[in-house]
Design an enzyme around this catalytic site. Structure first.
Site, PDB file in Angstrom:
ATOM      1  N   GLN A   1       1.992  -5.878  -3.339  1.00 30.31           N
ATOM      2  CA  GLN A   1       2.472  -5.992  -1.950  1.00 30.31           C
ATOM      3  C   GLN A   1       3.748  -5.150  -1.791  1.00 30.31           C
ATOM      4  OE1 GLN A   1       1.514  -9.347  -3.533  1.00 30.31           O
ATOM      5  NE2 GLN A   1      -0.402  -8.430  -2.931  1.00 30.31           N
TER       6      GLN A   1
ATOM      7  N   LYS B   1       1.832   2.308  -5.040  1.00 31.72           N
ATOM      8  CA  LYS B   1       2.462   1.852  -6.288  1.00 31.72           C
ATOM      9  C   LYS B   1       1.548   2.148  -7.476  1.00 31.72           C
ATOM     10  CE  LYS B   1       2.484  -2.215  -4.386  1.00 31.72           C
ATOM     11  NZ  LYS B   1       2.073  -1.873  -3.024  1.00 31.72           N
TER      12      LYS B   1
ATOM     13  N   GLY C   1      -4.519  -4.246  -3.859  1.00 30.55           N
ATOM     14  CA  GLY C   1      -5.529  -3.219  -4.104  1.00 30.55           C
ATOM     15  C   GLY C   1      -4.787  -1.944  -4.452  1.00 30.55           C
ATOM     16  N   HIS C   2      -4.754  -1.618  -5.744  1.00 30.32           N
ATOM     17  CA  HIS C   2      -3.984  -0.460  -6.194  1.00 30.32           C
ATOM     18  C   HIS C   2      -4.947   0.654  -6.599  1.00 30.32           C
ATOM     19  CE1 HIS C   2      -0.284  -3.168  -7.214  1.00 30.32           C
ATOM     20  NE2 HIS C   2      -0.706  -3.297  -5.974  1.00 30.32           N
TER      21      HIS C   2
ATOM     22  N   ASP D   1       0.810  -1.225   0.000  1.00 30.37           N
ATOM     23  CA  ASP D   1       0.000   0.000   0.000  1.00 30.37           C
ATOM     24  C   ASP D   1       0.841   1.271   0.000  1.00 30.37           C
ATOM     25  OD1 ASP D   1      -2.247  -1.638   0.097  1.00 30.37           O
ATOM     26  OD2 ASP D   1      -2.277  -1.619   2.296  1.00 30.37           O
TER      27      ASP D   1
HETATM   28  P1  GDP Z   1      -0.827   0.474  -3.556  1.00 32.84           P
HETATM   29  O1  GDP Z   1      -1.440  -0.806  -3.126  1.00 32.84           O
HETATM   30  O2  GDP Z   1       0.649   0.515  -3.299  1.00 32.84           O
HETATM   31  O3  GDP Z   1      -1.134   0.857  -4.983  1.00 32.84           O
HETATM   32  O4  GDP Z   1      -1.466   1.607  -2.611  1.00 32.84           O
HETATM   33  P2  GDP Z   1      -3.018   1.752  -2.181  1.00 32.84           P
HETATM   34  O5  GDP Z   1      -3.792   2.215  -3.345  1.00 32.84           O
HETATM   35  O6  GDP Z   1      -3.490   0.532  -1.484  1.00 32.84           O
HETATM   36  O7  GDP Z   1      -2.924   2.865  -1.067  1.00 32.84           O
HETATM   37  C1  GDP Z   1      -2.406   4.144  -1.323  1.00 32.84           C
HETATM   38  C2  GDP Z   1      -3.490   5.197  -1.029  1.00 32.84           C
HETATM   39  O8  GDP Z   1      -2.885   6.472  -0.902  1.00 32.84           O
HETATM   40  C3  GDP Z   1      -4.507   5.342  -2.117  1.00 32.84           C
HETATM   41  O9  GDP Z   1      -5.750   5.636  -1.535  1.00 32.84           O
HETATM   42  C4  GDP Z   1      -3.996   6.540  -2.933  1.00 32.84           C
HETATM   43  O10 GDP Z   1      -5.039   7.217  -3.628  1.00 32.84           O
HETATM   44  C5  GDP Z   1      -3.444   7.384  -1.831  1.00 32.84           C
HETATM   45  N1  GDP Z   1      -2.305   8.267  -2.191  1.00 32.84           N
HETATM   46  C6  GDP Z   1      -1.328   8.073  -3.091  1.00 32.84           C
HETATM   47  N2  GDP Z   1      -0.385   9.035  -2.997  1.00 32.84           N
HETATM   48  C7  GDP Z   1      -0.792   9.860  -2.016  1.00 32.84           C
HETATM   49  C8  GDP Z   1      -0.233  11.036  -1.412  1.00 32.84           C
HETATM   50  O11 GDP Z   1       0.843  11.499  -1.743  1.00 32.84           O
HETATM   51  N3  GDP Z   1      -0.966  11.602  -0.403  1.00 32.84           N
HETATM   52  C9  GDP Z   1      -2.147  11.114   0.020  1.00 32.84           C
HETATM   53  N4  GDP Z   1      -2.789  11.747   1.008  1.00 32.84           N
HETATM   54  N5  GDP Z   1      -2.686   9.998  -0.500  1.00 32.84           N
HETATM   55  C10 GDP Z   1      -2.000   9.389  -1.499  1.00 32.84           C
HETATM   56  P1  IMO Z   2      -0.908  -4.065  -2.306  1.00 34.93           P
HETATM   57  O1  IMO Z   2      -0.481  -4.615  -3.658  1.00 34.93           O
HETATM   58  C1  IMO Z   2      -0.880  -4.498   2.023  1.00 34.93           C
HETATM   59  C2  IMO Z   2      -0.796  -8.586   3.605  1.00 34.93           C
HETATM   60  C3  IMO Z   2      -2.012  -9.077   4.348  1.00 34.93           C
HETATM   61  C4  IMO Z   2      -1.363 -10.052   5.324  1.00 34.93           C
HETATM   62  C5  IMO Z   2      -0.251 -10.665   4.475  1.00 34.93           C
HETATM   63  C6  IMO Z   2      -0.624 -11.999   3.837  1.00 34.93           C
HETATM   64  O2  IMO Z   2      -2.195  -3.364  -2.345  1.00 34.93           O
HETATM   65  O3  IMO Z   2       0.215  -3.283  -1.711  1.00 34.93           O
HETATM   66  P2  IMO Z   2      -2.177 -12.681   1.783  1.00 34.93           P
HETATM   67  O4  IMO Z   2      -3.636 -12.489   1.568  1.00 34.93           O
HETATM   68  O5  IMO Z   2      -1.332 -12.086   0.727  1.00 34.93           O
HETATM   69  O6  IMO Z   2      -1.810 -14.109   2.064  1.00 34.93           O
HETATM   70  O7  IMO Z   2      -1.872 -11.891   3.164  1.00 34.93           O
HETATM   71  O8  IMO Z   2       0.041  -9.727   3.465  1.00 34.93           O
HETATM   72  N1  IMO Z   2      -1.054  -8.063   2.242  1.00 34.93           N
HETATM   73  C7  IMO Z   2      -1.029  -6.766   1.907  1.00 34.93           C
HETATM   74  N2  IMO Z   2      -0.870  -5.672   2.672  1.00 34.93           N
HETATM   75  N3  IMO Z   2      -1.006  -4.367   0.688  1.00 34.93           N
HETATM   76  C8  IMO Z   2      -1.156  -5.466  -0.087  1.00 34.93           C
HETATM   77  O9  IMO Z   2      -1.171  -5.395  -1.442  1.00 34.93           O
HETATM   78  C9  IMO Z   2      -1.217  -6.731   0.516  1.00 34.93           C
HETATM   79  N4  IMO Z   2      -1.380  -7.989   0.058  1.00 34.93           N
HETATM   80  C10 IMO Z   2      -1.273  -8.797   1.120  1.00 34.93           C
HETATM   81  O10 IMO Z   2      -2.672  -8.027   5.008  1.00 34.93           O
HETATM   82  O11 IMO Z   2      -0.763  -9.352   6.369  1.00 34.93           O
HETATM   83 MG    MG Z   3      -2.925  -1.518  -1.817  1.00 38.75          MG
END
Ligand code: GDP
Ligand code: IMO
Ligand code: MG
Length: 428
Positions: free
Chosen positions: A227, A16, A40-41, A13
């Site tokens: 991840q 990316k 979840g991106h 999270d």
């Molecule tokens: P990923 O799994 O690495 O793609 O990240 P996620 O989407 O799960 O979580 C990142 C969250 O941060 C998302 O809700 C983005 O919209 C948000 N986001 C990304 N860059 C920024 C930032 O610079 N500031 C803030 N406040 N939110 C951001």
């Molecule tokens: P993105 O791509 C954050 C965590 C789960 C758990 C561990 C194992 O959005 O960054 P799994 O279901 O993969 O066997 O769970 O890894 N986890 C993540 N945490 N971002 C993710 O993906 C994750 N995918 C798995 O919460 O701790």
């Molecule tokens: Mg994510």
């Protein structure tokens, strides 16, 4: 040498999805190569927010090929739903997506296993998986006899193999506590998956051949990690990890593209740290500041909605993952969140049993015992969400970026000040 990788440096999270979406315009192909529906991106385009699980974050840019490689575990039901949601929102998906026929398939028994395992514990603590069947599917892939790759769904023996595997799973799982095997019906599962296979047929092919042709033809390829490096099954905080190689070392294995084609690696990190699920987290904040970061950063899981655990930036951990993932530059995210804090801490070393250490321990028991040693950095307490260049940032924010770069040992090339595409500062 045309390939670039975007890799998470923490526990996932790191945002990316935002960086991949932003860079996609400069690439011909975007590739997911590991993970599955656990990812979840989030991509924010104008007033629209997209949450992607299987589909590469390049999909929002027209004219780009999106590849799901052999190292991904695909849940056809979730993927089809995701495709439909994107189509409903006028995002074209057709010849711009290719799913590897070598990618493994998540079946209902994997979810049953994930749920049953999650109700027991690993190493005295719950892993807290996303319950998407990820670990069990990867285990079956390595185990071989009970596994299905996407290409297997089109073979003549598919029905018979489902019956055999359901039988085997029922026998295996019947001794497990909390394994709800009664729900597994071979005929129903076959019919359901046969339907999915037909709908996915236009997308399925040999992605390895496609990608090797692409890199050899000089096409620009962007690898999208899922991840984060600390969740890597071999190099992360085992057993509190995911089922795949989610650090930079997984790119070649998961895609079939050898390392010689990789030109650049961008490591994505938050300006603080978050983690979802169980496992050690040395800089975790259990206080008001941790709660503030969660609310300011809206730190709730994209896939499961769970509140993310929050804490300070851990330079020991990120220096480790920056080296492990072979990154060239850092993209530091969520700088706007720290703008609200009068004082910011960064972990610069650990104390382990009275000794100061600078390396990231390989055993989870040692990591549980470390006490972070912090450096305190004054906050800048100024809104940065409209900053467009490094010069627009307050001196305090620039000093923070410089200190992170110094501690991690790599330059900060991108700083993010909000979720939007425009809220991104190219520092170089
Ligand atoms: P990923 O799994 O690495 O793609 O990240 P996620 O989407 O799960 O979580 C990142 C969250 O941060 C998302 O809700 C983005 O919209 C948000 N986001 C990304 N860059 C920024 C930032 O610079 N500031 C803030 N406040 N939110 C951001
Ligand atoms: P993105 O791509 C954050 C965590 C789960 C758990 C561990 C194992 O959005 O960054 P799994 O279901 O993969 O066997 O769970 O890894 N986890 C993540 N945490 N971002 C993710 O993906 C994750 N995918 C798995 O919460 O701790
Ligand atoms: Mg994510």
């Amino acid at each position: 040498m045309p390939a670039t990788c975007v890799i998470g440096l923490q526990w996932g999270d790191e945002a990316k999805g935002k960086i991949v979406d932003l860079l996609t315009a400069q690439f011909d192909v975007v590739v997911r190569y590991q993970g599955g529906a656990n990812a979840g991106h989030t991509v924010v385009v104008g007033d629209q927010t997209y949450k992607l699980h299987h589909v590469p974050s390049g999909i929002l840019n027209p004219g780009v090929m999106n590849v799901v490689g052999p190292g991904v575990v695909v849940n056809p039901a979730t993927l089809l739903k995701e495709i439909q949601t994107l189509l409903d929102r006028q995002i074209p998906i057709g010849s711009n997506m290719l799913l590897s026929d070598r990618a493994h398939v998540v079946f209902p028994w994997h979810i049953v296993e994930d749920q049953a395992l999650n109700e027991s514990t690993a190493d005295g603590e719950n892993i807290g998986t996303t319950l998407r069947g990820i670990g069990p599917c990867y285990r079956d892939k390595v185990g071989r006899s009970h596994a299905f790759r996407l290409g297997d769904l089109y073979r003549a023996d598919f029905r018979e193999k489902v019956a055999r595997v359901v039988d085997a799973k029922k026998t295996l799982l019947s001794g497990w506590k909390n394994a709800r095997v009664e729900s597994l019906d071979a005929a129903a599962i076959h019919a359901e998956y046969h339907g999915y296979a037909e709908r996915l047929r236009p997308f399925v092919g040999d992605s390895t051949a496609y990608l090797l042709d692409a890199v050899e033809a000089g096409k620009r390829v962007l690898f999208e990690g899922a991840q984060g490096s600390l969740l890597d099954v071999d190099h992360g905080t085992y057993p509190f990890v995911t089922g795949s190689n989610s650090s930079g070392v997984g790119v070649s294995a998961g895609s079939g593209v050898p390392g010689r084609w990789i030109q650049k690696v961008i490591g994505v990190a938050k300006a603080y740290t978050t983690r979802v699920g169980g496992g050690p987290f040395p800089t975790e904040l259990h206080d008001e500041t941790g709660m503030r970061i969660r609310e300011l950063g809206r730190e709730y899981g994209t896939t499961t909605g769970r509140p993310r655990r929050c804490g300070w930036f851990d330079a020991v951990a990120v220096r480790y993952t920056a080296r492990l993932s072979g990154i060239d530059v850092i993209s530091l995210m969520m700088m706007d969140v720290l703008s609200h804090l009068p004082e910011i801490k960064v972990c610069v070393a650990y104390d382990l049993d009275g000794q100061r250490i600078h390396h990231f321990p390989s055993h989870v028991d040692d990591l549980r015992r470390v006490v972070p040693i912090y450096e305190t950095i004054p906050g800048w307490c100024q809104d940065v969400t409209g900053a467009k260049t490094a010069a627009d940032l307050p001196a305090g924010a620039r000093a923070y970026l410089a200190r992170i770069a110094e501690l991690v040992g790599r330059p900060v090339a991108i700083a993010s000040v909000g979720p939007g595409r425009a809220q991104t500062i190219m520092m170089e």
